[in-house]
Design a protein around this motif. Structure first.
Motif, PDB file in Angstrom:
ATOM      1  N   VAL A  19      -8.194 -38.918  19.321  1.00 39.62           N
ATOM      2  CA  VAL A  19      -7.275 -37.769  19.330  1.00 39.62           C
ATOM      3  C   VAL A  19      -6.099 -38.112  20.239  1.00 39.62           C
ATOM      4  O   VAL A  19      -6.279 -38.463  21.407  1.00 39.62           O
ATOM      5  N   LYS A  20      -4.886 -37.997  19.720  1.00 42.01           N
ATOM      6  CA  LYS A  20      -3.693 -38.400  20.440  1.00 42.01           C
ATOM      7  C   LYS A  20      -3.395 -37.477  21.631  1.00 42.01           C
ATOM      8  O   LYS A  20      -3.636 -36.275  21.588  1.00 42.01           O
TER       9      LYS A  20
ATOM     10  N   GLU B 252     -11.372 -27.810  14.967  1.00 43.57           N
ATOM     11  CA  GLU B 252     -10.904 -29.194  14.983  1.00 43.57           C
ATOM     12  C   GLU B 252     -10.065 -29.440  16.240  1.00 43.57           C
ATOM     13  O   GLU B 252      -9.108 -28.702  16.502  1.00 43.57           O
ATOM     14  N   ILE B 253     -10.436 -30.477  17.015  1.00 40.06           N
ATOM     15  CA  ILE B 253      -9.621 -30.866  18.163  1.00 40.06           C
ATOM     16  C   ILE B 253      -8.517 -31.769  17.625  1.00 40.06           C
ATOM     17  O   ILE B 253      -8.741 -32.941  17.306  1.00 40.06           O
ATOM     18  N   ALA B 254      -7.319 -31.205  17.489  1.00 41.11           N
ATOM     19  CA  ALA B 254      -6.224 -31.909  16.824  1.00 41.11           C
ATOM     20  C   ALA B 254      -5.299 -32.614  17.804  1.00 41.11           C
ATOM     21  O   ALA B 254      -4.539 -33.510  17.409  1.00 41.11           O
ATOM     22  N   LEU B 255      -5.341 -32.226  19.091  1.00 38.83           N
ATOM     23  CA  LEU B 255      -4.356 -32.727  20.047  1.00 38.83           C
ATOM     24  C   LEU B 255      -4.910 -32.589  21.463  1.00 38.83           C
ATOM     25  O   LEU B 255      -5.685 -31.660  21.746  1.00 38.83           O
TER      26      LEU B 255
ATOM     27  N   ASP C  36      -4.903 -42.151  23.434  1.00 38.34           N
ATOM     28  CA  ASP C  36      -5.827 -41.256  22.761  1.00 38.34           C
ATOM     29  C   ASP C  36      -7.160 -41.219  23.484  1.00 38.34           C
ATOM     30  O   ASP C  36      -7.486 -42.098  24.278  1.00 38.34           O
TER      31      ASP C  36
ATOM     32  N   PHE D 101     -16.677 -33.733  19.761  1.00 44.15           N
ATOM     33  CA  PHE D 101     -15.573 -33.381  18.867  1.00 44.15           C
ATOM     34  C   PHE D 101     -16.065 -33.188  17.424  1.00 44.15           C
ATOM     35  O   PHE D 101     -15.641 -32.261  16.723  1.00 44.15           O
TER      36      PHE D 101
ATOM     37  N   ARG E 107      -7.281 -25.238  14.340  1.00 46.95           N
ATOM     38  CA  ARG E 107      -6.810 -26.478  14.959  1.00 46.95           C
ATOM     39  C   ARG E 107      -6.521 -26.187  16.418  1.00 46.95           C
ATOM     40  O   ARG E 107      -5.685 -25.340  16.744  1.00 46.95           O
TER      41      ARG E 107
END
Length: 550
Positions: A501-502, A482-485, A497, A473, A456
Motif C-alpha cells: 500500500v503506497k 480496503e486499505i487503499a492509502l 509502501d 489488510f 476505501r
C-alpha cells in the motif's frame, strides 16, 4: 557436569544457526568429559549416525497438529508450532528428570521452547537461556510486523536463572529489550576447524563472496549497490551470493527479485546467485574467493564468518554486528547501510590482493585459537557453574517469577492471554478484541456510514502501529474495508509502501477520494487528530481508534 541442551533444530534436521551451535557445543562438552543430553524433535527418520560421540540425543516425535484443529487463525498460525514444541519439551524434560539428574539445562531464546517448563513448579534444574537473535529483533530489522507469539521469548528470558549471548552487541540488544534481573553474560560459541584446511591457501582472482540468506537485515541491498561500483573499477572482478531467497524486500516479496532489479545491465553477467549448497561444497566457494563480504545491519555470531576464517579468508563485516568481535584484527569493519563506505573497502581489497592474503592468514590462525572448542567448553561450564552457585543448585518457580519485572508482564500478558483464548476457543475472527483488525472494524462501523460497496480507507501514520496492522489488510478487505492509502507527514516517505500500500502525504486522501481516514497510532493519536483538521474540514470522516467511545 551433567548438561542438558534443548533445541528444536539438530542434525540431521538443521534448519539454521541454532542447530549448528547445539551440535558443535554438545560435541565440545562431550570431548571435555561432560555428560551431555540433547533434547530435540524428530520429524522424520530417527537418524543417529550423525550424533557426536558421547552425546545422548533424545528425539521426541513431533507431528504438528492441523491448524484448523488447533484453533489458530490468521497470522497466529505462524506461532502454532512454537506452542506445541514448548509443550512437548515440558513433558519430555519433566518425565526424564523424574528419574535422572541434570546440573543445568540450556535453552535458545529462539521460538521460546522453554517458557512452559519455566512456569512449572515441578521444574527445579537451573535454567540458562542463550540468546541467538530474538524474533522481535529479526522482524524489526527486516521491516516486518511483529510475529504473534514472539513476546514469549521475552518471558522466557526474564524467567531464566541466567542469560548469555555469544557477543556484546547481542547482549546489549537483549538488555535493552527485556528488563532482566542480571546482566547478560557474553560467552562465545566454539568452532571445529578440523577437516577444513591444514594451512591457509593464498587466494587467487578477484571474486567477492557473500554467504547467507538473501535477507534485508544481512545488508544484501547495500552489498549489491556497493558491488556494482567495485565491479566498475575492476573488469575481472565478480560477486557471488550463496544462499536462499526470503520475502524481506521493502514492502514484502522476493528479495532476490528485488536485488536483480537493482543490478545495472553492465554487471548482470558478473553478479551470480547460487542456491543453498552442502557444507562440503561451500568450502570450495570460500577457497575460490579473494575475500568475503558480510555487511549485516545486525548479526549475532554467524557461522559463515567462522567458516570463512577457517578457510583462510578475510571478510568485510558490518561494524554493529558480533562479527567485529569474531574477526578482530583479521577483517575490515564497515558502517552498515552505507554503500559508499562498503564500496571503498571492497575496492581497496580488490586492488591489494597481498593485504587480503595477509588478513586471511590472520583469520585462519584466529579462529583456531580464540574459538577452539576446548576453550569455549571450559568458559561455558564456568558460566553454568556461576549460575548453579547463585541459585544454590536448585531453581524454583518462586524465584523465577520474582525475576520477571512488571514491564515484562505488562508487555507479554496481553499476547499470552490472546494465545490461550485462541487455543481454547478457536474463535479469533468472532472476538472483536482478538486482533488490531477487529478494533479498526468496530470503530469504523461505529463512526461512519457503511454502504453496500466496500469502503476505501486511508491509514494516517506510517509507523509501527501501521506495520502491526499490515498482516490484517487482507482480512479487512474481506470484511469490506480496503486499505487503499497510507498517509504520512514525512515527505521523504512518499512513494514508499507498506505491504504493497503506497505512502502519500495527507492531502492525497482528498485527491484520491478515499471514503474514510483511520488514525493509525496509539501514543501519537492526539497529535494526528489535530493534524487531520483539514481532512475533517473537507468532509472526510476521521476515526480515532483509542479515544473513548462516544
Amino acid at each position: 557436569m551433567k548438561i542438558g541442551m534443548v533445541s528444536r533444530e539438530y542434525p540431521p534436521f538443521f534448519g539454521g544457526g541454532v542447530g549448528t551451535y547445539v551440535y558443535q557445543m554438545s560435541r565440545a562438552f562431550a570431548e571435555a568429559g561432560h555428560e551431555v543430553h540433547v533434547f530435540t524433535v524428530r520429524t522424520g527418520t530417527d537418524d543417529r549416525h550423525a550424533d557426536p560421540p558421547g552425546v545422548t540425543v533424545h528425539r521426541e516425535p513431533f507431528e504438528p497438529t492441523e491448524i484448523q484443529h488447533a484453533g489458530f487463525q490468521g497470522s497466529w498460525t505462524a506461532a502454532q508450532a512454537w506452542f506445541q514444541v514448548a509443550s512437548l519439551f515440558r513433558g519430555a524434560l519433566l518425565e526424564w528428570a523424574a528419574d535422572h539428574e541434570l546440573d543445568v539445562v540450556e535453552f535458545p531464546e529462539w521460538e521460546a521452547p522453554g517458557w512452559m517448563l519455566a512456569l512449572d513448579w515441578q521444574w527445579t534444574v537451573p535454567m540458562v537461556v542463550n540468546s541467538h537473535t530474538p524474533t522481535w529483533v529479526l522482524q524489526e530489522l527486516n521491516g516486518q510486523p511483529p510475529l504473534p507469539g514472539a513476546l514469549l521469548e521475552k518471558l522466557q528470558l526474564a524467567l531464566a536463572d541466567g542469560v548469555c549471548a555469544p557477543c556484546s552487541p547481542m547482549a546489549v540488544r537483549v538488555e535493552a529489550g527485556v528488563a532482566l534481573a542480571a546482566p547478560v553474560t557474553v560467552v562465545h560459541h566454539p568452532f571445529f576447524a578440523d577437516g577444513v584446511l591444514d594451512e591457509a591457501a593464498p587466494p587467487t582472482g578477484r571474486r567477492m563472496l557473500y554467504v547467507g540468506r538473501l535477507e534485508r537485515r544481512k545488508g544484501v541491498i547495500t552489498l549489491v549497490d556497493a558491488a556494482q561500483r567495485a565491479l566498475g573499477e575492476f573488469a575481472d572482478a565478480e560477486l557471488v551470493l550463496v544462499g536462499g531467497d526470503t520475502t524481506t524486500r521493502p514492502g514484502g516479496g522476493s528479495m532476490k527479485e528485488y536485488l536483480c532489479e537493482r543490478i545495472d545491465a553492465r554487471f548482470r553477467s558478473r553478479i551470480h546467485f547460487v542456491e543453498n549448497i552442502p557444507p562440503a561444497e561451500l568450502y570450495e566457494y570460500y577457497r575460490a574467493a579473494l575475500f568475503c563480504v558480510f555487511p549485516s545491519i545486525f548479526e549475532n555470531f554467524p557461522n559463515v564468518c567462522l567458516e570463512a576464517m577457517a578457510a583462510g579468508r578475510t571478510a568485510i563485516v558490518g561494524r554493529d554486528s558480533g562479527m567485529v568481535e569474531m574477526i578482530g584484527e583479521a577483517g575490515v569493519p564497515v558502517a552498515p547501510e552505507d554503500p559508499d563506505s562498503l564500496a571503498t573497502e571492497m575496492i581497496a581489497l580488490l586492488g591489494d590482493p597481498e593485504r587480503a592474503a595477509t588478513l586471511g592468514r590472520r583469520a585462519f590462525d584466529r579462529v583456531r585459537d580464540v574459538f577452539a572448542p576446548e576453550k569455549m567448553a571450559a568458559r561455558r561450564v564456568a558460566f553454568y557453574q556461576s549460575i548453579i552457585d547463585q541459585v544454590g543448585a536448585r531453581s524454583s518457580l518462586q524465584k523465577r517469577l520474582a525475576r520477571v519485572a512488571l514491564p515484562v508482564w505488562r508487555e507479554v500478558m496481553p499476547e499470552y492471554a490472546a494465545a490461550f483464548r485462541v487455543l481454547l476457543e478457536g474463535c479469533a475472527d468472532e472476538d472483536e478484541s482478538a486482533s488490531p483488525a477487529d478494533r479498526v472494524l468496530r470503530k469504523v462501523r461505529a463512526h461512519a456510514p457503511w454502504p453496500e460497496r466496500p469502503l476505501r480507507a486511508a491509514l494516517y501514520g506510517g509507523g509501527q502501529h501501521t506495520r502491526k496492522l499490515a498482516p490484517y489488510f487482507g482480512r479487512l478487505a474481506e470484511r469490506g474495508l480496503e486499505i487503499a492509502l497510507i498517509l504520512d507527514d514525512d515527505p521523504r516517505r512518499a512513494g514508499q509502501d507498506i505491504a504493497g500500500v503506497k505512502i502519500a502525504p495527507p492531502s492525497a486522501a482528498i485527491e484520491q477520494g478515499v471514503d474514510i481516514v483511520v488514525l493509525s497510532s496509539d501514543a501519537a493519536e492526539p497529535m494526528l487528530w489535530e493534524k487531520s483538521r483539514p481532512l475533517r474540514a473537507a468532509g472526510l470522516p476521521v476515526v480515532r481508534l483509542y479515544a473513548p467511545d462516544d
